[in-house]
Scaffold this motif. Sequence first.
Motif, short mmCIF file in Angstrom:
data_model
loop_
_atom_site.label_atom_id
_atom_site.label_comp_id
_atom_site.label_asym_id
_atom_site.label_seq_id
_atom_site.Cartn_x
_atom_site.Cartn_y
_atom_site.Cartn_z
N GLY A 148 0.81 -1.22 0.00
CA GLY A 148 0.00 0.00 0.00
C GLY A 148 0.83 1.26 0.00
O GLY A 148 2.04 1.26 0.27
N LEU A 149 0.17 2.36 -0.29
CA LEU A 149 0.78 3.69 -0.26
C LEU A 149 -0.19 4.64 0.42
O LEU A 149 -1.34 4.79 0.00
N ASN A 150 0.29 5.28 1.51
CA ASN A 150 -0.50 6.27 2.24
C ASN A 150 -0.05 7.66 1.82
O ASN A 150 1.15 7.97 1.82
N VAL A 151 -1.01 8.52 1.49
CA VAL A 151 -0.73 9.90 1.10
C VAL A 151 -1.56 10.82 1.99
O VAL A 151 -2.80 10.79 1.94
N GLU A 152 -0.85 11.61 2.82
CA GLU A 152 -1.57 12.58 3.66
C GLU A 152 -1.84 13.84 2.86
O GLU A 152 -0.95 14.38 2.21
#
Length: 477
Positions: free
Chosen positions: A426-430
């Motif tokens: 996964g990739l989390n982008v704030e």
Amino acid sequence: MATAWLRQGQPALRVVVGVLVGATIVDSARADSPHLATPQSPPRSASIGSPQGAPGAQAGVGAFGMGSGPGAPGLGDPGAGGGPGSVGGAAGAEPISGDAGAGAGAAGATPPTAPGDGLTSPADSLQAALAARGDTAVGSGGSLGFPVIGDQGPLASLRRIAAARTPDIPNPFPPPNPPNVPRGRGSLILAPSVRSFKIAENQSPRPQDRIYYGLNYFAQVNQTVNERIGSPVQGMKVYRNIFGLEKTFNEGMGSVGIRLPLYTLTGNPRPGTNFSTPTSTALGDLGLYAKYILALDEETGSLISGGLVLSPPTGPSQFAGAQYVNSIHSMQFQPFLGFIWNIDRFYLQGFSAIDIPTDQRDVTLFYNDFSFGYILYRDDDANSRALITAIAPTFEVHVNTPLNHRGAYDFDDVSGTADNVNLTYGLNVEVARNSVATFGIVTPVTAPKPFDFEALFLLNIRFGGSRQVRAFPVLGN
């Protein structure tokens, strides 16, 4: 002569002599002046400095502040730890000629805290520790509170489907005796069950204030086993939408939440059959949960939390409302422990849980979920107006173990379930500091596979105190 020696080359000895002499004077003054608090017994009020020190009559050194001579009055600064301020430069015992005093006495050492003073609640200590780190809400830590993504696909269980057949025409006709009543033929389908809530699904072990949404797509659900057992259904696809809300209490130490899934199931009949598989959509079971921080490292934000999930059977017994899928449908309890371990920009977080149904015909599952992440980019400027303020790739391992009703090919057990291990990337982008958009892919690595792959999108929008806490999810499966 002694005076000249002190003035010219022995500043350290001057300090020592002044401290000893000044201490004697301060003790005498304290006995005569009740308004001077003792360092060992500071007042229980908030930090209040002592009154203005008296002018230094002669050059000398006070016990706490230092006065150089008959200069301006020594001023005591407030104590740093809630105790009294320092004592101004006190008069020396003997006249020592010297330069004029420099002015106010320097702040004294922080007095020791008496037992019972300065006690704070765990929540207050947590807030103070975070303030020292530059954070303003509970538990930002190295992981920035990003939730576990998760891995949970629709659980597979054998379901028997009865398909009526045309009775044979007896010969001769009419028969001498009534024909036997025809019995339907039994067909098997490894179908999704209605179990819909695993704690490691778009969740953080840290309590949060947030509203959230998740979209999951599961391709070729249970295709391998359905082909092996000759199921009349193939090519099943599941779409899951999840809507949720979580709210903290006790200054962020705990939270309660609710979530509601919406399922859509599509499938195709196996060639050579007349089986009907229309697309169907229905709400799943409501999920209620609570979690609380049990242990906390105030310096790093690492923590251990615990809680409980309740899944009352509020949805239909048929998964996604599909008439050809019937399943056991009961209340479920899911006690769990969660943890976050922060090491600078690296973080490890996860959950362990036992999913217990109230119907003994259904399977009890043991979940172990681990999420490894690294904060690749982080904007620490509080005044920044950047759109993207943090990026964190993550890798997760999910182990789902049936504690009973084991085995996917046990045709006599309608809840037979296989062990499976799923990997999540996964990739989390704030976004703008208060929202996290997450993209992920899940691939099963054990056979039989519950699905070929899963694609997901998660959105978490923080509010209240959690707006200042970066929170990436455990993605789940």
